[in-house]
Write a protein that holds these residues in place. Structure first.
Motif, mmCIF file in Angstrom:
data_model
loop_
_atom_site.group_PDB
_atom_site.id
_atom_site.type_symbol
_atom_site.label_atom_id
_atom_site.label_comp_id
_atom_site.label_asym_id
_atom_site.label_seq_id
_atom_site.Cartn_x
_atom_site.Cartn_y
_atom_site.Cartn_z
ATOM 1 N N UNK A 81 0.859 -1.184 0.000
ATOM 2 C CA UNK A 81 0.000 0.000 0.000
ATOM 3 C C UNK A 81 0.893 1.230 0.000
ATOM 4 N N UNK A 82 0.598 2.192 -0.853
ATOM 5 C CA UNK A 82 1.476 3.348 -0.978
ATOM 6 C C UNK A 82 0.660 4.638 -1.115
ATOM 7 N N UNK A 83 1.319 5.741 -0.838
ATOM 8 C CA UNK A 83 0.741 7.073 -1.019
ATOM 9 C C UNK A 83 1.847 7.997 -1.492
ATOM 10 N N UNK A 84 1.578 8.738 -2.556
ATOM 11 C CA UNK A 84 2.574 9.616 -3.157
ATOM 12 C C UNK A 84 2.228 11.079 -2.885
ATOM 13 N N UNK A 85 3.251 11.853 -2.524
ATOM 14 C CA UNK A 85 3.087 13.285 -2.320
ATOM 15 C C UNK A 85 4.180 14.009 -3.094
ATOM 16 N N UNK A 86 3.866 15.216 -3.577
ATOM 17 C CA UNK A 86 4.800 15.977 -4.391
ATOM 18 C C UNK A 86 5.251 17.216 -3.626
ATOM 19 N N UNK A 87 6.480 17.623 -3.849
ATOM 20 C CA UNK A 87 7.038 18.770 -3.140
ATOM 21 C C UNK A 87 6.597 20.080 -3.790
ATOM 22 N N UNK A 90 7.192 22.076 1.061
ATOM 23 C CA UNK A 90 6.411 21.071 1.760
ATOM 24 C C UNK A 90 5.838 20.072 0.760
ATOM 25 N N UNK A 91 5.502 18.901 1.277
ATOM 26 C CA UNK A 91 4.952 17.855 0.417
ATOM 27 C C UNK A 91 3.428 17.875 0.524
ATOM 28 N N UNK A 92 2.791 17.948 -0.636
ATOM 29 C CA UNK A 92 1.333 18.054 -0.700
ATOM 30 C C UNK A 92 0.786 16.957 -1.596
ATOM 31 N N UNK A 93 -0.528 16.795 -1.571
ATOM 32 C CA UNK A 93 -1.166 15.810 -2.449
ATOM 33 C C UNK A 93 -0.987 16.224 -3.904
ATOM 34 N N UNK A 94 -0.637 15.297 -4.765
ATOM 35 C CA UNK A 94 -0.390 15.643 -6.165
ATOM 36 C C UNK A 94 -1.683 15.901 -6.939
ATOM 37 N N UNK A 95 -1.540 16.523 -8.088
ATOM 38 C CA UNK A 95 -2.671 16.778 -8.964
ATOM 39 C C UNK A 95 -3.060 15.490 -9.692
ATOM 40 N N UNK A 96 -4.285 15.420 -10.229
ATOM 41 C CA UNK A 96 -4.699 14.224 -10.979
ATOM 42 C C UNK A 96 -3.756 13.953 -12.148
ATOM 43 N N UNK A 97 -3.551 12.706 -12.412
ATOM 44 C CA UNK A 97 -2.647 12.300 -13.484
ATOM 45 C C UNK A 97 -1.300 11.827 -12.989
ATOM 46 N N UNK A 98 -0.997 12.167 -11.747
ATOM 47 C CA UNK A 98 0.263 11.702 -11.156
ATOM 48 C C UNK A 98 0.074 10.279 -10.654
ATOM 49 N N UNK A 99 1.001 9.424 -10.952
ATOM 50 C CA UNK A 99 0.870 8.032 -10.522
ATOM 51 C C UNK A 99 2.205 7.349 -10.381
ATOM 52 N N UNK A 100 2.142 6.085 -9.995
ATOM 53 C CA UNK A 100 3.342 5.279 -9.815
ATOM 54 C C UNK A 100 3.246 4.028 -10.680
ATOM 55 N N UNK A 137 9.371 13.635 -5.154
ATOM 56 C CA UNK A 137 8.214 12.895 -4.669
ATOM 57 C C UNK A 137 8.567 12.230 -3.344
ATOM 58 N N UNK A 138 7.612 12.197 -2.466
ATOM 59 C CA UNK A 138 7.757 11.458 -1.220
ATOM 60 C C UNK A 138 6.734 10.336 -1.245
ATOM 61 N N UNK A 139 7.211 9.124 -1.102
ATOM 62 C CA UNK A 139 6.339 7.949 -1.221
ATOM 63 C C UNK A 139 6.326 7.194 0.100
ATOM 64 N N UNK A 140 5.130 7.023 0.635
ATOM 65 C CA UNK A 140 4.934 6.191 1.822
ATOM 66 C C UNK A 140 4.567 4.788 1.350
#
Length: 217
Positions: A47-53, A59-69, A119-122
């Motif tokens: 399980x993962x969650x991606x955030x963009x700087x 700071x790291x925030x939720x990315x815009x639609x279209x961003x993926x892994x 990107x910061x990935x949990x």
């Protein structure tokens, strides 16, 4: 006594929660890979969650639609058993078909939106019976609390057996490698001995002929 302690230690290792939680940073075009040693027929769920700087605030925030892994998994033989693009937040799963080291790689599915930001990935990885959603299983199969507990214990026993079989396979490979290495060392030592004996014999014969030629003997 020592044998019992070793067996108990092995069992404790195998029944400890097989859950890993971590986070990491990636840049544009960068790939992060992890090694997971899995027994045969073992379920893994990530399980993962991606955030963009944010460049303005860092700071790291939720990315815009279209961003993926994109997730790619290789089995011990190097074959790809999973290669799929996901959203910025989600989960992936696969079942190992052979025991050994599996390589899990994650990287961004596009670079146009990146603009050089990090990107910061949990990432949370669950293996074996710890990857099973037992409340969901109980609801689906209409199990009582006792039946669900028995199901959990059976899954734990099955996972322990898989782990022990995998450890035996590793021990066998290590023993075979050690025996092969020992055999090669023995052959090489024997070859050196033969060469030294042959060289010594040749030197003796050469000196004997030399002394005869010089009429010293």
């Amino acid at each position: 006594m020592m044998g019992r302690l070793k067996l108990t230690f092995l069992i404790l290792l195998t029944i400890l929660p097989t859950v890993q939680s971590l986070y990491f940073f990636i840049s544009e075009g960068e790939r992060k890979c992890f090694l997971e040693e899995l027994p045969e027929e073992t379920l893994l769920i990530g399980t993962y969650k991606t955030m963009i700087q944010d460049k303005r605030t860092s700071e790291f925030i939720n990315p815009t639609p279209g961003v993926g892994m994109h997730v790619e998994v290789h089995d011990p033989s190097g074959s790809v058993i999973l290669s799929k693009s996901y959203q910025a937040e989600g989960r992936f799963s696969f079942t190992s078909h052979s025991s050994g080291e599996h390589v899990l790689c994650l990287y961004s599915n596009t670079s146009k939106w990146f603009g050089g930001a990090k990107l910061k990935v949990y990432l949370d990885i669950q293996i074996g019976e710890h990857a099973v959603n037992y409340p969901e299983v109980a609801q689906k199969d209409k199990l009582t609390d006792l039946q669900l507990r028995v199901r959990q214990l059976l899954d734990q026993v099955s996972q322990i057996q898989k782990e022990q079989n995998y450890q035996r396979q590793r021990e066998k490979r290590f023993r075979d490698t050690s025996e092969s290495t020992s055999q090669r060392v023995f052959v090489w030592s024997l070859f050196q001995l033969v060469v030294l004996v042959g060289l010594g014999f040749w030197q003796i014969q050469h000196l004997k002929k030399f002394f005869i030629a010089k009429k010293l003997v």
